[in-house]
Design an enzyme around this catalytic site. Sequence first.
Site, short mmCIF file in Angstrom:
data_model
loop_
_atom_site.label_atom_id
_atom_site.label_comp_id
_atom_site.label_asym_id
_atom_site.label_seq_id
_atom_site.Cartn_x
_atom_site.Cartn_y
_atom_site.Cartn_z
N HIS A 192 1.04 -1.06 -0.07
CA HIS A 192 0.02 0.02 -0.09
C HIS A 192 0.81 1.17 0.01
O HIS A 192 0.40 2.24 0.60
CB HIS A 192 -0.89 -0.14 1.23
N CYS A 193 2.04 1.45 -0.66
CA CYS A 193 2.92 2.39 -0.81
C CYS A 193 3.40 2.93 0.62
O CYS A 193 3.66 4.05 0.71
CB CYS A 193 2.32 3.55 -1.47
N ALA A 194 3.41 1.87 1.60
CA ALA A 194 3.76 2.47 2.78
C ALA A 194 4.46 1.34 3.55
O ALA A 194 4.26 0.86 4.65
CB ALA A 194 2.39 2.43 3.63
#
Length: 391
Positions: free
Chosen positions: A346-348
């Site tokens: 999640h781009c995290a």
Amino acid sequence: MAPSPELPATVYLDHGATSWPKPPEVAEALSRAVTEFGGNPGRGAYRLAVETSRALHTARTEIARFVGVADSKNLLFQPGCTQAMNLVLYGLLSPGDRVVVCSMEHNAVARPLNVLAQRGVRVVIVDADEVGVVDPDAVDAAVRAEPTQAVVCQHAGNVSGAVQPVADLSDIAHEHGALMLVDGAQAGGHLDVDLGALGVDAWACSGHKGLLGPQGIGLLYLAPTCEPSELVAGGTGAGGSEEPMQPRVRPDRYEAGTPNTPGIVGLHAAVRWLRVHGAQLRVEEARLIRRLHEGVLDLGGFRVLGPGPGEPRVPIIAVTHDSVHADKFAFALDRRFGIATRAGLHCAPWAHRTMGTLDTGALRLGVGFGTTDENVEVAIEALRTLAKELA
């Protein structure tokens, strides 16, 4: 036309990535923006250009009021939260500066800070706890240790769903002479945001998530005393075109180029819808995400990251399974049940490292405008079926 057996109707549970569908008023506004007043705002005195300028002024004024900004010129339209956070971080931090940041940040913060660290900015990461919430005492200790220019924290997590103690962190930052910079991508619309009460120096937000607007438009609030360098320079449509330097007046200083008029008008329509229906939608979101959360836990074998059922969170949950990878769930949910979710990091990656899921990722499900009780029950039963078949 009825959906074919091979392509089941979509059950949309990817609201953490973007909201869909949008209120009908948003689509109607987008259509009006390109059919009724398509002039370039600020670039002409003819009727269409003036009407477009007026529409943008009204949008800025009403959206500012919606998020608790007293003076609308301090609310800027940006292409999105990522662009806005880049503007703030690159515009405020210089080599030798020190910044304290939460370990749950999304790449909109993590990546520019990594670049800035290579240029000599000292980045101090404060770990969040097991549910993804940062301890204000830990932030206080980190800021107190050495002179610090800024504290950076998300408003709500796109992995944990946890809501951070932003007002407390803002007080801590200001007590030590630092700025408080907030990534509000997952907060806008899902939380009752009052920026005046939070006391932050900068707050960035996506327009297309909880705010229900179109993609490609976002917001950036800058406190009157927060003056980052502009990220982009160019024409603004304001007077003084012969001047070689970017104007200092807001919002022109930070809005070079022709604005995304359809996006702004669409976002304005979404905010108008939220002013009427937002409180009820938030109640529904809380009820539905709690049912989804509890239903997944009751299946057994699943872990839900972040706060427990019923505790404060934005309406997303990220889940892992004892023996089935998140990617397999996401693929099968889509192909067999028509359920849209998102698996992975999640781009995290910072957030997943904090939650102990950097190697596995997680399956994220979110609810929002348009989600029904039936959608939630279908998702729970689909996970029950797939957990048995894929384990």
